[in-house]
Design an enzyme around this catalytic site. Structure first.
Site, mmCIF file in Angstrom:
data_model
loop_
_atom_site.group_PDB
_atom_site.id
_atom_site.type_symbol
_atom_site.label_atom_id
_atom_site.label_comp_id
_atom_site.label_asym_id
_atom_site.label_seq_id
_atom_site.Cartn_x
_atom_site.Cartn_y
_atom_site.Cartn_z
ATOM 1 N N GLY A 59 0.886 -1.163 0.000
ATOM 2 C CA GLY A 59 0.000 0.000 0.000
ATOM 3 C C GLY A 59 0.915 1.201 0.000
ATOM 4 C CD GLU A 60 2.140 5.025 -1.718
ATOM 5 O OE1 GLU A 60 2.387 4.335 -2.724
ATOM 6 O OE2 GLU A 60 3.025 5.671 -1.111
ATOM 7 C CB SER A 61 5.042 2.908 3.767
ATOM 8 O OG SER A 61 5.804 3.970 3.228
ATOM 9 C CB CYS A 110 5.623 -3.455 -1.073
ATOM 10 S SG CYS A 110 6.036 -2.018 -2.076
ATOM 11 N NE ARG A 127 8.508 5.548 1.371
ATOM 12 C CZ ARG A 127 7.716 6.616 1.256
ATOM 13 N NH1 ARG A 127 8.055 7.739 1.797
ATOM 14 N NH2 ARG A 127 6.593 6.523 0.588
ATOM 15 C CB ILE A 141 4.122 -1.921 -7.540
ATOM 16 C CG1 ILE A 141 3.654 -2.938 -8.568
ATOM 17 C CG2 ILE A 141 3.394 -0.595 -7.690
ATOM 18 C CD1 ILE A 141 2.215 -3.184 -8.605
ATOM 19 N NE ARG A 142 4.929 4.946 -5.992
ATOM 20 C CZ ARG A 142 5.275 6.234 -5.964
ATOM 21 N NH1 ARG A 142 5.407 6.899 -7.076
ATOM 22 N NH2 ARG A 142 5.480 6.846 -4.824
ATOM 23 C CG HIS A 159 3.399 -5.990 -4.186
ATOM 24 N ND1 HIS A 159 2.933 -5.451 -3.017
ATOM 25 C CD2 HIS A 159 4.036 -4.995 -4.831
ATOM 26 C CE1 HIS A 159 3.272 -4.173 -2.961
ATOM 27 N NE2 HIS A 159 3.940 -3.871 -4.046
ATOM 28 C CD GLU A 180 0.844 -8.014 -1.714
ATOM 29 O OE1 GLU A 180 1.797 -8.814 -1.641
ATOM 30 O OE2 GLU A 180 0.952 -6.808 -1.408
#
Lengths: 348, 337
Positions: A138-140, A171, A201, A233-234, A321, A323
């Site tokens: 997600g976005e940390s 992630c 990051r 992803i990023r 990921h 997932e």
């Protein structure tokens, strides 16, 4: 009977995907250990909590089939039919003749029955129910801010660093589990910590630099399936394994304020020391395979490749990921580790 | 490895695990439409895969994406817990008030915002304006919104989004529109709602329409599905996949008129994966507080106690425009084909 409750932090990000794979992995576990007279039994399904019982076959105790469950995996739905509970495995081995007293624990020790419950964790009360926890992608920054405002940050730190229950971060989750993170936002970022590593990051860059790669993950064993197809992803990487585990920790358990390292590096508050060392479980073999600029490889750079999977004691982190792939092997492996940890705790 | 495991490692579905049921569970020979997109993209280039594009949207789920017009607002949004920001020159409420042609923002303004925050930065291009999309990809934005909020540049076509490495989000009012955008390569969908009004009614209408059409598709026979695909003017295979998944095959956010924490939770309870908030935050009295409240409400959308707490003392909401008093010609949602 061992009751195992595994939570997925559901503040923001891809938590549903983890729940789906956890349930798939529970069935996978059974398939991998055909010598034990165990089967997976879906016993209940609700919007946020699902219990799967893993234990000796109980033909007569088929629970009501729940065809509407959106997260049941392909085979279990296909095979559900009239006997959802007993026939949930597509290729189960023929029933093995069992010694007559195997299921009577008063006479001899039998393999423990395991009941797995999965839940979405949004509050400290949810967290308190968990034996183990996944921190999803997600976005940390979002996850960390929402956790702080929900009163979850300190309970999470206790869960990871004092209770030392098994946790796995993917992630954004890996970032939160790191003791130190680079390139944080301008005003810093709260970390949970638990892994004595510094992560960087968005290591590979922005979204246009996101990629897929095949990883050789030896910890998954030689059980077939080949390399693990992984999505970055990023994504962050583990830039550095910090030299000394948190032996310099404060012993009074006091909570230091958010620590700022140099520049945009943030540190997690310290807790109890752990003797566990950081193990490197996975590397990205060569960036030439994965990035657009195919001129340099990790080998050219004299490196072993970027670190993308690490473990320290009960804390596990992956930069990618699992997932997003539909491949439940890492979830199955992790679930076995969680079981080991749980059984150890119960013995103590 | 067993059959239910990564049977389609490269299958470009955002909802792989769930869709494995759809794709493994029957002998249906029609491939999912999205296979086409992966074939037409350079398949040797792992970076442009649909899984990677749709994957970022999956990471945004449960989050709030906020419209910002400058670095200061972007920082407020990041501090509030936004999972991404949409960089644009004028929020929809101002575009509406000021009129004129609304275009892609100045790249330097978008780049300033990209430098200022660590969360993903999205930007809007006009419908059909593929050169604006090329520019946005060149400066490295994380997502492109081919948006009806800007003045459309092409009267008949949308951008062929499969050609880009940068993923796209597109608006929809109904299932047909959503699936047309997905077959053009959109990796994320949002309801159109009615941007810049602060009136949630149109977002609700569009979400209800999509939900109802998915429910109808799910219970339809194959013959009915073919009929329905003609009716909705969308691809049959994609419709069939949606019917089996019982949801859109990509992440679906709500947008267009969300102004309060309760609005955000309403959309989440209706089944959205997250929310866009445009004018609702920075056209209100206390933007920072409202932004935080909407983020909390999106996470705890099912907990009325939390929703009550975060709804207290937010100050003035954006004034808003009542959609029912609006002429059809004034509606931005009408744009797009």
């Amino acid at each position: 009977m061992i009751n195992l409750t595994v939570g997925v932090l559901a503040l923001q990000g891809a938590f549903v995907e983890h729940l789906t794979l956890l349930r798939q992995a529970a069935e996978e576990l059974q398939r991998r250990q055909p010598l034990q007279p165990n089967t997976a039994t879906a016993t209940s399904t609700s919007t946020s909590t699902t219990t799967t019982t893993l234990g000796p076959r109980q033909r007569g105790s088929a629970s009501p089939s729940s065809p509407a469950s959106p997260h049941t995996d392909a085979k279990s739905t296909a095979d559900a039919g009239t006997d959802a509970a007993a026939d949930i495995l597509p290729h189960k081995p023929p029933p093995r003749p069992t010694p007559p007293d195997l299921n009577h624990s008063s006479l001899s020790p039998s393999p423990p029955t395991i009941s797995l419950t999965t839940l979405e964790v949004r509050t400290p009360t949810d967290l308190a129910r968990c034996d183990a926890l996944i921190l999803p992608g997600g976005e940390s920054t979002s996850i960390s801010l929402i956790a702080a405002r929900t009163g979850l940050l300190e309970p999470l730190r206790d869960f990871v660093k004092v209770l030392r229950k098994p946790v796995w971060g993917t992630c954004a989750g890996l970032i939160l589990l790191a003791e130190s993170a680079d390139r944080s936002k301008s005003t810093g970022q709260e970390l949970i910590g638990g892994l004595d590593v510094r992560v960087q990051r968005n290591y590979f860059g922005r979204q246009v630099e996101s990629f897929e790669a095949e990883l050789e993950l030896s910890f998954l064993g030689d059980s077939g399936g080949g390399p693990f197809h992984s999505v970055f992803i990023r994504a962050p990487v583990v830039a550095k394994v910090l030299s000394s585990p948190t032996t310099t920790t404060t012993t009074d358990g006091g909570v230091p304020p958010v620590s700022h390292g140099e520049g945009d590096t943030v540190l997690a508050p310290q807790r109890q020391a752990t003797k566990a060392q950081v193990e490197i479980l996975g590397r990205l073999p060569g960036r030439a395979k994965t990035i657009k600029d195919q001129t340099t490889t990790a080998h050219d750079l004299g490196e072993d490749g970027d670190i993308v999977a690490v473990r320290q004691g009960n804390v596990f982190g992956t930069a990618f990921h699992p997932e997003l792939t539909g491949d439940g092997r890492i979830h199955a492996w992790w679930l076995r580790e969680v079981l080991k940890a749980k059984m150890q705790t119960e013995e103590e | 490895m067993s059959s239910n495991n990564t049977a389609f490692p490269d299958r470009p579905s955002a909802f792989r695990s769930q869709s494995s049921r759809a794709l493994n569970g029957s002998n249906d020979s029609s491939p999912p439409i999205t296979t086409k997109s992966s074939a037409s993209m350079a398949s040797s280039d792992p970076q442009s895969s649909f899984a990677v594009k749709a994957g970022l949207a999956q990471m945004l789920k449960g989050g709030v994406i906020m419209d910002v017009v400058n670095v200061e607002q972007a920082r407020i949004a990041e501090e509030a817990g936004a999972c991404a920001v949409m960089a644009l020159e004028r929020v929809p409420a101002d575009i509406r008030a000021q009129g004129g042609v609304a275009r892609m923002s100045d790249p330097s303004m978008i780049q300033d915002i990209m430098r200022a925050v660590t969360i993903p930065v999205m930007a809007k291009a006009r419908i059909g304006h593929f050169v604006e999309c090329q520019i946005l990809q060149a400066i490295g934005v994380d997502y492109i919104d081919e948006s009806e909020v800007l003045t459309p540049a092409d009267p008949t076509n949308h951008v062929d989004k499969n050609q880009y490495n940068t993923p796209f989000v597109c608006g929809c009012r109904n299932l047909g529109e959503a699936l047309r955008r997905i077959s053009e390569g959109a990796a994320m969908i949002r309801t159109k709602g009615e941007a810049g009004t602060g009136d949630v009614v149109e977002a609700v209408r569009h979400m209800q329409t999509v939900n109802a059409e998915i429910a109808r598709a799910s219970s339809a026979s194959d013959a009915d599905l073919r009929q329905m695909a003609r009716e909705l003017e969308c691809d049959y295979a994609l419709l069939k996949e949606t019917a089996k998944l019982k949801r859109l095959p990509v992440v679906n956010f709500a947008a267009g008129g969300i102004a309060t924490p309760a609005d955000a939770a309403l959309m989440m309870q209706m089944g959205c994966d997250g929310v866009f908030v445009g004018s609702g935050i920075f056209k209100s009295g206390d933007a920072a507080k409202r932004a935080k409240a909407i983020v909390q409400a999106t996470t705890h959308y099912n907990d009325p106690k939390v929703l009550a707490e975060v709804s207290i003392g937010l100050g003035e909401a954006m004034v808003g425009i009542n959609c029912s008093g609006m002429g059809e010609g004034e509606k931005l949602a009408k744009r797009g084909w």
